[in-house]
Motif scaffolding. Structure first.
Motif, PDB file in Angstrom:
ATOM      1  N   PHE A  39      -5.184   1.105  67.028  1.00 38.03           N
ATOM      2  CA  PHE A  39      -5.433   0.454  65.739  1.00 38.03           C
ATOM      3  C   PHE A  39      -6.600  -0.528  65.843  1.00 38.03           C
ATOM      4  O   PHE A  39      -7.475  -0.564  64.971  1.00 38.03           O
ATOM      5  N   ILE A  40      -6.627  -1.292  66.917  1.00 34.80           N
ATOM      6  CA  ILE A  40      -7.711  -2.249  67.121  1.00 34.80           C
ATOM      7  C   ILE A  40      -9.043  -1.524  67.312  1.00 34.80           C
ATOM      8  O   ILE A  40     -10.075  -1.931  66.764  1.00 34.80           O
ATOM      9  N   LYS A  41      -9.010  -0.432  68.071  1.00 34.41           N
ATOM     10  CA  LYS A  41     -10.232   0.349  68.296  1.00 34.41           C
ATOM     11  C   LYS A  41     -10.760   0.919  66.990  1.00 34.41           C
ATOM     12  O   LYS A  41     -11.981   0.963  66.758  1.00 34.41           O
ATOM     13  N   TYR A  42      -9.847   1.340  66.117  1.00 36.16           N
ATOM     14  CA  TYR A  42     -10.256   1.855  64.801  1.00 36.16           C
ATOM     15  C   TYR A  42     -10.994   0.776  64.019  1.00 36.16           C
ATOM     16  O   TYR A  42     -12.046   1.041  63.406  1.00 36.16           O
ATOM     17  N   ILE A  43     -10.481  -0.438  64.042  1.00 33.00           N
ATOM     18  CA  ILE A  43     -11.119  -1.543  63.324  1.00 33.00           C
ATOM     19  C   ILE A  43     -12.501  -1.829  63.911  1.00 33.00           C
ATOM     20  O   ILE A  43     -13.475  -2.059  63.172  1.00 33.00           O
ATOM     21  N   GLU A  44     -12.600  -1.788  65.239  1.00 29.51           N
ATOM     22  CA  GLU A  44     -13.870  -2.093  65.907  1.00 29.51           C
ATOM     23  C   GLU A  44     -14.929  -1.027  65.641  1.00 29.51           C
ATOM     24  O   GLU A  44     -16.124  -1.342  65.542  1.00 29.51           O
ATOM     25  N   THR A  45     -14.518   0.230  65.535  1.00 24.49           N
ATOM     26  CA  THR A  45     -15.490   1.321  65.392  1.00 24.49           C
ATOM     27  C   THR A  45     -15.710   1.766  63.949  1.00 24.49           C
ATOM     28  O   THR A  45     -16.823   2.128  63.566  1.00 24.49           O
ATOM     29  N   GLU A  46     -14.636   1.760  63.147  1.00 24.92           N
ATOM     30  CA  GLU A  46     -14.737   2.271  61.784  1.00 24.92           C
ATOM     31  C   GLU A  46     -14.863   1.164  60.734  1.00 24.92           C
ATOM     32  O   GLU A  46     -15.202   1.443  59.587  1.00 24.92           O
ATOM     33  N   LYS A  47     -14.562  -0.066  61.120  1.00 27.34           N
ATOM     34  CA  LYS A  47     -14.623  -1.194  60.187  1.00 27.34           C
ATOM     35  C   LYS A  47     -15.508  -2.306  60.757  1.00 27.34           C
ATOM     36  O   LYS A  47     -15.136  -3.474  60.778  1.00 27.34           O
ATOM     37  N   ILE A  62      -4.895  -1.069  56.613  1.00 29.27           N
ATOM     38  CA  ILE A  62      -3.801  -0.194  57.035  1.00 29.27           C
ATOM     39  C   ILE A  62      -3.814   1.103  56.230  1.00 29.27           C
ATOM     40  O   ILE A  62      -3.588   2.190  56.783  1.00 29.27           O
ATOM     41  N   LYS A  63      -4.079   1.019  54.921  1.00 28.53           N
ATOM     42  CA  LYS A  63      -4.128   2.220  54.093  1.00 28.53           C
ATOM     43  C   LYS A  63      -5.243   3.149  54.569  1.00 28.53           C
ATOM     44  O   LYS A  63      -5.061   4.369  54.673  1.00 28.53           O
TER      45      LYS A  63
END
Length: 212
Positions: A39-47, A62-63
């Motif tokens: 989840f953290i990696k998603y935020i770092e790469t996609e957000k 989260i959505k």
């Protein structure tokens, strides 16, 4: 209040250490760390444009994450829900929750994806923008095996073996809570040997029944 995205790993490290002190098994800890790290990696790469996370943007993140796992990674709903449950436990940790700006008494909730088959409706291949799982009166409300395992993983068998046994008994028999609390040793209708053991036929194991 808000959490800098660069500090999320520090919060995760503290959370895992806290769960370790509570007695969770290494396997459970690894599962939590893996799910939350993803989840953290998603935020770092996609957000990358999001520098801080707080109660105002958490729901949107989260959505979007659910959509990402469904539509990009092609995860099954049950797998996504498994991630979400572990992420929710992390977010509801006192230090994380208060740092995000939630009140101490607030409960951060995450909507899980429906795993029920909706009658007379085709299942969706993708998550809609405003997803609202459909249910009918005919749907049977029951826990999935992974949900039962998730509950059991929070119980330390060395200190709360009775609690674990009660949950396993309810899961395997479908007994009501009201019926469970009425049970006592006189309801055990099995023959014991001289050592107080019941040998299961065609099963290389024994069950020790405490009658004290």
């Amino acid at each position: 209040m808000a959490i800098l995205t660069t500090d999320l790993h520090n919060y995760l490290e503290d959370y895992i250490e806290e769960m370790q002190i509570k007695g969770l098994t290494n396997k459970t800890l690894k599962n939590y760390e893996f799910a939350i790290s993803a989840f953290i990696k998603y935020i770092e790469t996609e957000k990358k444009n999001i520098l801080k996370i707080d109660k105002t943007n958490l729901k949107r993140i989260i959505k979007d994450y659910k959509k990402y796992r469904k539509n990009v990674l092609n995860n099954k709903n049950s797998s996504i829900n498994n991630y979400l449950i572990q992420i929710m436990a992390f977010l509801n940790n006192y230090d994380v929750k208060t740092a995000l700006g939630f009140d101490e008494k607030d409960k951060i909730k995450i909507d899980l994806l429906s795993e029920n088959k909706v009658l007379n409706k085709k299942s969706k291949d993708h998550i809609d923008e405003e997803e609202s799982p459909d249910y009918t009166e005919e749907d049977v409300k029951s826990l999935e095996q992974w949900e039962i395992k998730e509950i059991l993983s929070t119980i330390n068998p060395h200190y709360h073996i009775r609690d674990k046994a009660m949950i396993q008994f309810m899961a395997r028999t479908g007994i009501r809570v009201s019926e469970l609390v009425e049970l006592n040793k006189t309801h055990i209708n099995i023959k014991l040997d001289e050592k107080g053991l019941f040998v299961i036929p065609d099963y290389d194991d024994v069950i020790e029944v405490c009658l004290d």
